[in-house]
Design a protein around this motif. Structure first.
Motif, PDB file in Angstrom:
ATOM      1  N   ARG A 156      44.545  49.916  38.341  1.00  0.00           N
ATOM      2  CA  ARG A 156      45.802  49.328  38.845  1.00  0.00           C
ATOM      3  C   ARG A 156      47.018  49.866  38.089  1.00  0.00           C
ATOM      4  O   ARG A 156      48.072  50.077  38.690  1.00  0.00           O
ATOM      5  N   LEU A 157      46.875  50.084  36.791  1.00  0.00           N
ATOM      6  CA  LEU A 157      47.989  50.648  36.014  1.00  0.00           C
ATOM      7  C   LEU A 157      48.315  52.070  36.469  1.00  0.00           C
ATOM      8  O   LEU A 157      49.489  52.416  36.641  1.00  0.00           O
ATOM      9  N   ILE A 158      47.275  52.876  36.657  1.00  0.00           N
ATOM     10  CA  ILE A 158      47.491  54.247  37.132  1.00  0.00           C
ATOM     11  C   ILE A 158      48.133  54.229  38.522  1.00  0.00           C
ATOM     12  O   ILE A 158      49.057  54.998  38.801  1.00  0.00           O
ATOM     13  N   ALA A 159      47.671  53.332  39.365  1.00  0.00           N
ATOM     14  CA  ALA A 159      48.241  53.204  40.712  1.00  0.00           C
ATOM     15  C   ALA A 159      49.715  52.829  40.647  1.00  0.00           C
ATOM     16  O   ALA A 159      50.554  53.396  41.370  1.00  0.00           O
ATOM     17  N   LYS A 160      50.023  51.894  39.766  1.00  0.00           N
ATOM     18  CA  LYS A 160      51.423  51.465  39.620  1.00  0.00           C
ATOM     19  C   LYS A 160      52.291  52.608  39.094  1.00  0.00           C
ATOM     20  O   LYS A 160      53.397  52.831  39.598  1.00  0.00           O
ATOM     21  N   GLU A 161      51.777  53.349  38.108  1.00  0.00           N
ATOM     22  CA  GLU A 161      52.512  54.495  37.561  1.00  0.00           C
ATOM     23  C   GLU A 161      52.786  55.551  38.630  1.00  0.00           C
ATOM     24  O   GLU A 161      53.769  56.287  38.547  1.00  0.00           O
ATOM     25  N   ASN A 162      51.907  55.621  39.625  1.00  0.00           N
ATOM     26  CA  ASN A 162      52.046  56.613  40.698  1.00  0.00           C
ATOM     27  C   ASN A 162      52.658  56.025  41.973  1.00  0.00           C
ATOM     28  O   ASN A 162      52.654  56.674  43.012  1.00  0.00           O
ATOM     29  N   ASN A 163      53.177  54.808  41.859  1.00  0.00           N
ATOM     30  CA  ASN A 163      53.826  54.124  42.994  1.00  0.00           C
ATOM     31  C   ASN A 163      52.956  54.122  44.244  1.00  0.00           C
ATOM     32  O   ASN A 163      53.424  54.410  45.353  1.00  0.00           O
ATOM     33  N   MET A 164      51.685  53.797  44.068  1.00  0.00           N
ATOM     34  CA  MET A 164      50.747  53.792  45.188  1.00  0.00           C
ATOM     35  C   MET A 164      50.841  52.511  45.999  1.00  0.00           C
ATOM     36  O   MET A 164      51.081  51.435  45.455  1.00  0.00           O
ATOM     37  N   TYR A 165      50.581  52.662  47.267  1.00  0.00           N
ATOM     38  CA  TYR A 165      50.414  51.511  48.137  1.00  0.00           C
ATOM     39  C   TYR A 165      49.117  50.812  47.737  1.00  0.00           C
ATOM     40  O   TYR A 165      48.077  51.458  47.594  1.00  0.00           O
ATOM     41  N   ALA A 166      49.183  49.502  47.556  1.00  0.00           N
ATOM     42  CA  ALA A 166      47.989  48.724  47.227  1.00  0.00           C
ATOM     43  C   ALA A 166      47.879  47.555  48.207  1.00  0.00           C
ATOM     44  O   ALA A 166      48.803  46.754  48.337  1.00  0.00           O
ATOM     45  N   GLN A 167      46.766  47.486  48.873  1.00  0.00           N
ATOM     46  CA  GLN A 167      46.519  46.455  49.865  1.00  0.00           C
ATOM     47  C   GLN A 167      46.135  45.133  49.190  1.00  0.00           C
ATOM     48  O   GLN A 167      45.832  45.113  48.014  1.00  0.00           O
ATOM     49  N   ASN A 168      46.115  44.055  49.989  1.00  0.00           N
ATOM     50  CA  ASN A 168      45.754  42.749  49.425  1.00  0.00           C
ATOM     51  C   ASN A 168      44.502  42.155  50.070  1.00  0.00           C
ATOM     52  O   ASN A 168      44.286  40.959  50.000  1.00  0.00           O
ATOM     53  N   TYR A 169      43.686  42.990  50.687  1.00  0.00           N
ATOM     54  CA  TYR A 169      42.401  42.553  51.234  1.00  0.00           C
ATOM     55  C   TYR A 169      41.456  43.754  51.240  1.00  0.00           C
ATOM     56  O   TYR A 169      41.882  44.891  51.197  1.00  0.00           O
ATOM     57  N   CYS A 170      40.161  43.461  51.288  1.00  0.00           N
ATOM     58  CA  CYS A 170      39.145  44.510  51.181  1.00  0.00           C
ATOM     59  C   CYS A 170      39.330  45.579  52.252  1.00  0.00           C
ATOM     60  O   CYS A 170      39.310  46.756  51.946  1.00  0.00           O
TER      61      CYS A 170
END
Length: 180
Positions: A156-170
């Motif tokens: 999640r930290l790497i995703a945040k650093e890369n401004n990634m889209y993150a979903q909220n369900y599987c």
């Protein structure tokens, strides 16, 4: 470095597993096969985000066709199952089987999955599906419980650093419904 297929559900979940595999002397080849993801717009968001991340970090990326009808056919009768229930086992096996088959086409004899990075997934359930797939295909599943050693948080930290889209369900319609 030995090549390994990494079945990936999305970019945020793939960040730590890719890093861990490389540190363990593997060369991950990312494979996106997730016929469960609904709606199609969501599927494309996840696929494109993962493909872009792989390009950025110079990791091979492949994807299979979107086949939500296959997912619905395989899980018919299990629509009301809770998360971590029988429907999820069927879905894991469906995705891992396609991944093992893909590995065979690339002459790579092992694979693993990002599914184990999620604290919302049952690792033993993933392993059970992987053992069934090994019996069907002969392709080795390399056991990684990526949520260990803080893998989910690191991803999640790497995703945040890369401004990634993150979903909220599987991903599937049923998990979306259960998340509301």
């Amino acid at each position: 470095m030995k090549k390994i297929i990494l079945q990936a559900c999305c970019a945020p979940c793939a960040c730590y597993p890719i890093k861990k595999l490389i540190s363990d002397n593997y060369m991950p080849v990312v494979f996106f096969y997730n016929p469960n993801i609904f709606p199609y717009k969501e599927y494309l968001l996840r696929k494109n985000e993962l493909e872009n991340y792989c390009r950025k970090i110079n990791v091979e990326f492949f994807s299979a066709d979107y086949d939500i009808k296959k997912f619905y056919n395989e899980t018919k009768g299990y629509e009301l199952e809770p998360e971590k229930g029988k429907r999820c086992s069927i879905c894991f096996k469906l995705r891992l089987l396609k991944t093992a088959q893909f590995a065979l086409t690339k002459n790579i004899n092992c694979y693993t999955t990002t599914l184990s990075v999620s604290p919302y997934k049952n690792y033993n359930q993933i392993l059970q599906a992987a053992y069934e797939v090994k019996n069907l295909t002969g392709v080795d599943f390399v056991e990684y419980n990526f949520k260990k050693q803080d893998g989910f948080r690191i991803s999640r930290l790497i995703a945040k650093e890369n401004n990634m889209y993150a979903q909220n369900y599987c991903g599937c319609l049923f998990s979306m419904r259960n998340n509301k």
